[in-house]
Design a protein around this motif. Structure first.
Motif, PDB file in Angstrom:
ATOM      1  N   TYR A 135       0.592  -1.307  -0.018  1.00  0.00           N
ATOM      2  CA  TYR A 135      -0.025  -0.509   0.295  1.00  0.00           C
ATOM      3  C   TYR A 135       1.024   1.391  -0.284  1.00  0.00           C
ATOM      4  O   TYR A 135       2.236   1.430   0.624  1.00  0.00           O
ATOM      5  N   ASN A 136       0.381   2.593  -0.710  1.00  0.00           N
ATOM      6  CA  ASN A 136       1.070   3.518  -0.647  1.00  0.00           C
ATOM      7  C   ASN A 136       1.328   3.904   0.535  1.00  0.00           C
ATOM      8  O   ASN A 136       0.000   4.711   0.364  1.00  0.00           O
ATOM      9  N   VAL A 137       1.965   4.858   1.093  1.00  0.00           N
ATOM     10  CA  VAL A 137       1.949   5.483   2.349  1.00  0.00           C
ATOM     11  C   VAL A 137       2.543   7.291   2.059  1.00  0.00           C
ATOM     12  O   VAL A 137       3.786   7.229   1.855  1.00  0.00           O
ATOM     13  N   TRP A 138       1.759   7.983   2.489  1.00  0.00           N
ATOM     14  CA  TRP A 138       2.240   9.576   1.781  1.00  0.00           C
ATOM     15  C   TRP A 138       3.607   9.329   2.776  1.00  0.00           C
ATOM     16  O   TRP A 138       3.108   9.650   4.112  1.00  0.00           O
ATOM     17  N   SER A 139       4.416  10.539   2.520  1.00  0.00           N
ATOM     18  CA  SER A 139       5.222  10.342   3.235  1.00  0.00           C
ATOM     19  C   SER A 139       5.885  12.062   3.555  1.00  0.00           C
ATOM     20  O   SER A 139       5.730  12.754   2.643  1.00  0.00           O
ATOM     21  N   PRO A 140       6.043  12.447   4.506  1.00  0.00           N
ATOM     22  CA  PRO A 140       7.051  14.340   4.680  1.00  0.00           C
ATOM     23  C   PRO A 140       8.137  14.281   3.992  1.00  0.00           C
ATOM     24  O   PRO A 140       8.539  15.079   3.009  1.00  0.00           O
ATOM     25  N   PHE A 141       9.090  12.954   3.935  1.00  0.00           N
ATOM     26  CA  PHE A 141      10.387  13.255   3.570  1.00  0.00           C
ATOM     27  C   PHE A 141      10.088  13.898   1.616  1.00  0.00           C
ATOM     28  O   PHE A 141       9.602  13.118   0.475  1.00  0.00           O
TER      29      PHE A 141
END
Length: 71
Positions: free
Chosen positions: A43-49
């Protein structure tokens, strides 16, 4: 039964019965959520990186807030 019919019935329940209903509904939601996730799936998970634009926007907002509060 519609929610309009159900709400007055729920209002008349005792505190214990309301808690039992809440427990039931939370369990139902948890079960439904578990069904949507498949073991071993990706699953794609948003990251602030690497979100440089977001970092610049946040820095600008923080600076605006600092200036507004410093008077």
């Amino acid at each position: 039964m519609s929610i309009a019919e159900l709400l007055p019935i729920l209002q008349n329940l005792s505190r214990t019965e309301k808690l039992q209903i809440m427990k039931f509904l939370v369990q139902q939601l948890a079960d439904e959520e578990a069904l949507s996730l498949q073991p071993g799936a990706t699953y794609n998970v948003w990251s602030p990186f690497n979100s440089h634009d977001a970092a610049l926007k946040l820095a600008a907002l923080l600076e605006e807030d600092r200036q507004a509060n410093d008077g």
